[in-house]
Design a protein around this motif. Structure first.
Motif, PDB file in Angstrom:
ATOM      1  N   ASP A 331      24.289  11.232   1.725  1.00  0.00           N
ATOM      2  CA  ASP A 331      24.189  10.267   0.636  1.00  0.00           C
ATOM      3  C   ASP A 331      23.494  10.837  -0.601  1.00  0.00           C
ATOM      4  O   ASP A 331      23.264  10.109  -1.571  1.00  0.00           O
ATOM      5  CB  ASP A 331      23.460   9.005   1.101  1.00  0.00           C
ATOM      6  N   GLY A 332      23.156  12.135  -0.585  1.00  0.00           N
ATOM      7  CA  GLY A 332      22.614  12.759  -1.786  1.00  0.00           C
ATOM      8  C   GLY A 332      21.113  12.936  -1.826  1.00  0.00           C
ATOM      9  O   GLY A 332      20.557  13.304  -2.863  1.00  0.00           O
ATOM     10  N   ARG A 333      20.425  12.712  -0.718  1.00  0.00           N
ATOM     11  CA  ARG A 333      18.985  12.965  -0.647  1.00  0.00           C
ATOM     12  C   ARG A 333      18.773  14.458  -0.418  1.00  0.00           C
ATOM     13  O   ARG A 333      19.438  15.059   0.418  1.00  0.00           O
ATOM     14  CB  ARG A 333      18.380  12.163   0.498  1.00  0.00           C
ATOM     15  N   VAL A 334      17.846  15.082  -1.138  1.00  0.00           N
ATOM     16  CA  VAL A 334      17.675  16.527  -1.062  1.00  0.00           C
ATOM     17  C   VAL A 334      16.409  16.869  -0.293  1.00  0.00           C
ATOM     18  O   VAL A 334      15.309  16.421  -0.637  1.00  0.00           O
ATOM     19  CB  VAL A 334      17.624  17.160  -2.468  1.00  0.00           C
ATOM     20  N   GLY A 335      16.574  17.654   0.772  1.00  0.00           N
ATOM     21  CA  GLY A 335      15.460  18.096   1.587  1.00  0.00           C
ATOM     22  C   GLY A 335      15.106  19.543   1.306  1.00  0.00           C
ATOM     23  O   GLY A 335      15.879  20.285   0.690  1.00  0.00           O
ATOM     24  N   MET A 336      13.934  19.954   1.792  1.00  0.00           N
ATOM     25  CA  MET A 336      13.435  21.308   1.506  1.00  0.00           C
ATOM     26  C   MET A 336      13.481  22.204   2.726  1.00  0.00           C
ATOM     27  O   MET A 336      13.207  23.397   2.634  1.00  0.00           O
ATOM     28  CB  MET A 336      11.998  21.227   1.006  1.00  0.00           C
ATOM     29  N   CYS A 337      13.820  21.655   3.898  1.00  0.00           N
ATOM     30  CA  CYS A 337      13.715  22.441   5.125  1.00  0.00           C
ATOM     31  C   CYS A 337      14.577  21.782   6.188  1.00  0.00           C
ATOM     32  O   CYS A 337      14.604  20.552   6.295  1.00  0.00           O
ATOM     33  CB  CYS A 337      12.258  22.493   5.578  1.00  0.00           C
ATOM     34  N   CYS A 338      15.275  22.584   7.010  1.00  0.00           N
ATOM     35  CA  CYS A 338      16.147  22.000   8.028  1.00  0.00           C
ATOM     36  C   CYS A 338      15.355  21.370   9.168  1.00  0.00           C
ATOM     37  O   CYS A 338      15.911  20.625   9.974  1.00  0.00           O
ATOM     38  CB  CYS A 338      17.112  23.050   8.558  1.00  0.00           C
ATOM     39  N   TYR A 339      14.062  21.637   9.255  1.00  0.00           N
ATOM     40  CA  TYR A 339      13.223  21.012  10.276  1.00  0.00           C
ATOM     41  C   TYR A 339      12.688  19.653   9.830  1.00  0.00           C
ATOM     42  O   TYR A 339      12.116  18.921  10.628  1.00  0.00           O
ATOM     43  CB  TYR A 339      12.077  21.935  10.683  1.00  0.00           C
ATOM     44  N   ASP A 340      12.882  19.320   8.569  1.00  0.00           N
ATOM     45  CA  ASP A 340      12.543  17.980   8.092  1.00  0.00           C
ATOM     46  C   ASP A 340      13.755  17.091   8.327  1.00  0.00           C
ATOM     47  O   ASP A 340      14.492  16.746   7.414  1.00  0.00           O
ATOM     48  CB  ASP A 340      12.162  18.019   6.612  1.00  0.00           C
ATOM     49  N   TRP A 341      13.966  16.749   9.573  1.00  0.00           N
ATOM     50  CA  TRP A 341      15.137  15.970   9.965  1.00  0.00           C
ATOM     51  C   TRP A 341      15.156  14.639   9.219  1.00  0.00           C
ATOM     52  O   TRP A 341      14.221  13.859   9.280  1.00  0.00           O
ATOM     53  CB  TRP A 341      15.078  15.731  11.479  1.00  0.00           C
ATOM     54  N   GLY A 342      16.235  14.418   8.502  1.00  0.00           N
ATOM     55  CA  GLY A 342      16.357  13.171   7.761  1.00  0.00           C
ATOM     56  C   GLY A 342      15.774  13.221   6.379  1.00  0.00           C
ATOM     57  O   GLY A 342      15.725  12.200   5.690  1.00  0.00           O
ATOM     58  N   ALA A 343      15.302  14.395   5.944  1.00  0.00           N
ATOM     59  CA  ALA A 343      14.689  14.524   4.617  1.00  0.00           C
ATOM     60  C   ALA A 343      13.606  13.470   4.420  1.00  0.00           C
ATOM     61  O   ALA A 343      13.599  12.712   3.451  1.00  0.00           O
ATOM     62  CB  ALA A 343      15.743  14.436   3.513  1.00  0.00           C
ATOM     63  N   LYS A 344      12.653  13.441   5.351  1.00  0.00           N
ATOM     64  CA  LYS A 344      11.539  12.483   5.271  1.00  0.00           C
ATOM     65  C   LYS A 344      10.582  12.821   4.137  1.00  0.00           C
ATOM     66  O   LYS A 344       9.832  11.968   3.677  1.00  0.00           O
ATOM     67  CB  LYS A 344      10.791  12.459   6.608  1.00  0.00           C
TER      68      LYS A 344
END
Length: 445
Positions: A331-344
């Protein structure tokens, strides 16, 4: 950006993915040897003179070599006062958040993850953003199974036409029938990583149960084998193929069988240390806990290498991921790390749907889990993930997010050794971010 990160820390980093291939970096060697067959080169060299095409090929090889060098070194080099501007090296696009398996070691077991696919137009927009930044690599999945995205081959081909050097997917191969295999090969996919846990039918099927129907060892094994035959029988050299096993108590004894199972069927066989739950004593087999005995405390982070040696954590290193990549949810949320599951801990948004409908999707999925729906029965322990960070509600380009304050703050904390200032990073289980000291047992095998 200064900090306490010293050269010794660079040397101390232990990576949790281990290849059985004798070549140090088989994927990169393959890519460089076959760059003239890379669909991005074929598109870009069309109509060029022989000399101009040769120059272009040299340029693309240099760009790829720089990308692979920076992947391991950009984090370290950024600590220097003469460091160059950070280059975004990879964008992970979550073309599908849905997965048709319910693996017991997956974050999906603990954190509610929507059964959603990315809108095609959003995928195109992100590829355009990446191409404008000369990003060398795009991975077309994150949490979900990318083969559940019906337009995946089209997205891959679009990326190749835009000049992306390396296109990648990780797949469980349950849906990799002959038609889809041919489409991915023709689209120009560069790297295909299979996830397959176990060297036997019994272990594989217990580690990778199906959500919607029974998942059978024979079906998936034959899909992978057939893909290899189709690629080798085509006029395409790509994609490079790798198969990866997550080392757990169940799979550890089958590593040799796993390697034998796929010998000659894929280009590279690798194993990955289990890190999903933090690498503490509770993640170790009973026999390992007995061997360690009083050598470690129950709350210590422990790493078991494939050669049988044990290590304890003695500190943290700056995480390389905020210096390498950005990850974009369906849905377009940007995360910084693949271990931050769900881009929390999101660092930005490329689409307003991320904050307008993302939470609704999570809540709907949570209700389905609580209703005991058959498709969610194996995920009954999942709960709504906590939100750690809330950036300004504004749709931005990948360039703005990569250079923005949210990521700069994370990098600064890491290079100062202040991981806990970024709350989600404080207790992160990603073993590559820890400094390790060997535990001298005297009887390691």
């Amino acid at each position: 950006m200064g900090g306490v990160f010293q050269e010794s820390a660079k040397m101390d980093r232990i990576y949790t993915v281990e290849s059985a291939n004798k070549e140090k970096d088989p994927k990169s060697i393959f890519m460089l040897r076959n760059m003239h067959n890379n669909l991005a080169f074929i598109y870009r060299s069309s109509g060029l003179s022989e000399l101009a095409a040769s120059d272009l090929l040299s340029e693309m090889n240099e760009s790829y070599s720089e990308y692979r060098y920076l992947w391991k070194n950009q984090c370290f080099e950024q600590q220097s006062p003469t460091s160059k501007p950070l280059k975004l090296l990879c964008v992970d696009i979550e073309t599908a958040a849905i997965c048709d398996l319910a693996c017991p070691f997956c974050y999906r077991q603990y954190e509610v993850t929507p059964d959603k696919v990315m809108e095609y137009e959003v995928g195109l927009q992100i590829i355009d953003h990446a191409a404008a930044l000369n990003v060398p690599s795009i991975k077309f999945n994150w949490r979900g199974e990318p083969l559940l995205q019906k337009r995946l081959p089209e997205l891959v081909q679009y990326a190749k036409k835009k000049g992306i050097l390396e296109t990648i997917i990780n797949t469980n191969a349950t849906r990799l029938d002959e038609r889809l295999a041919r489409r991915l090969i023709e689209a120009g996919l560069d790297v295909l990583i299979f996830s397959f846990d176990g060297g036997s039918k019994e272990t594989y099927e217990s580690m990778r149960p199906g959500r919607f129907k029974e998942n059978k060892f024979e079906d998936v094994y034959n899909n992978i084998k057939r893909f290899n035959e189709l690629r080798n029988g085509s006029d395409r050299k790509f994609p490079f193929t790798r198969i990866q096993l997550v080392v757990t108590e169940k799979t550890e004894s089958e590593i040799d069988a796993f390697k034998q199972l796929f010998r000659g069927i894929v280009d590279d066989v690798s194993t990955k240390q289990y890190t999903e739950r933090g690498g503490k004593m509770t993640d170790l087999a009973a026999s390992d806990r007995e061997r360690l005995g009083d050598h470690v405390r129950d709350d210590e982070y422990i790493l078991k290498a494939n050669d049988g040696r044990f290590f304890r954590s003695v500190g943290r290193l700056p995480c390389e991921q905020p210096y390498q990549r950005l990850l974009v949810t369906y849905d377009g949320r940007v995360g910084m790390c693949c271990y931050d599951w769900g881009a929390k801990h999101p660092v930005g948004y490329v689409n307003e749907k991320a904050w307008k409908t993302g939470s609704q999707d999570i809540e709907k999925t949570a209700r389905l889990i609580n209703s005991d729906s058959s498709a969610f029965r194996l995920l009954k322990n999942a709960s709504i993930p906590r939100v750690y960070n809330e950036p300004i509600l504004k749709a931005e380009s990948l360039e703005e997010i990569w250079k923005g304050n949210e990521l700069s703050r994370v990098r600064e904390a890491h290079c100062q050794g202040k991981h806990r200032e970024v709350e989600i990073c404080g207790s992160c289980p990603f073993k590559d971010t820890y400094q390790w000291e060997e535990i001298p047992l005297g009887d390691s095998k």
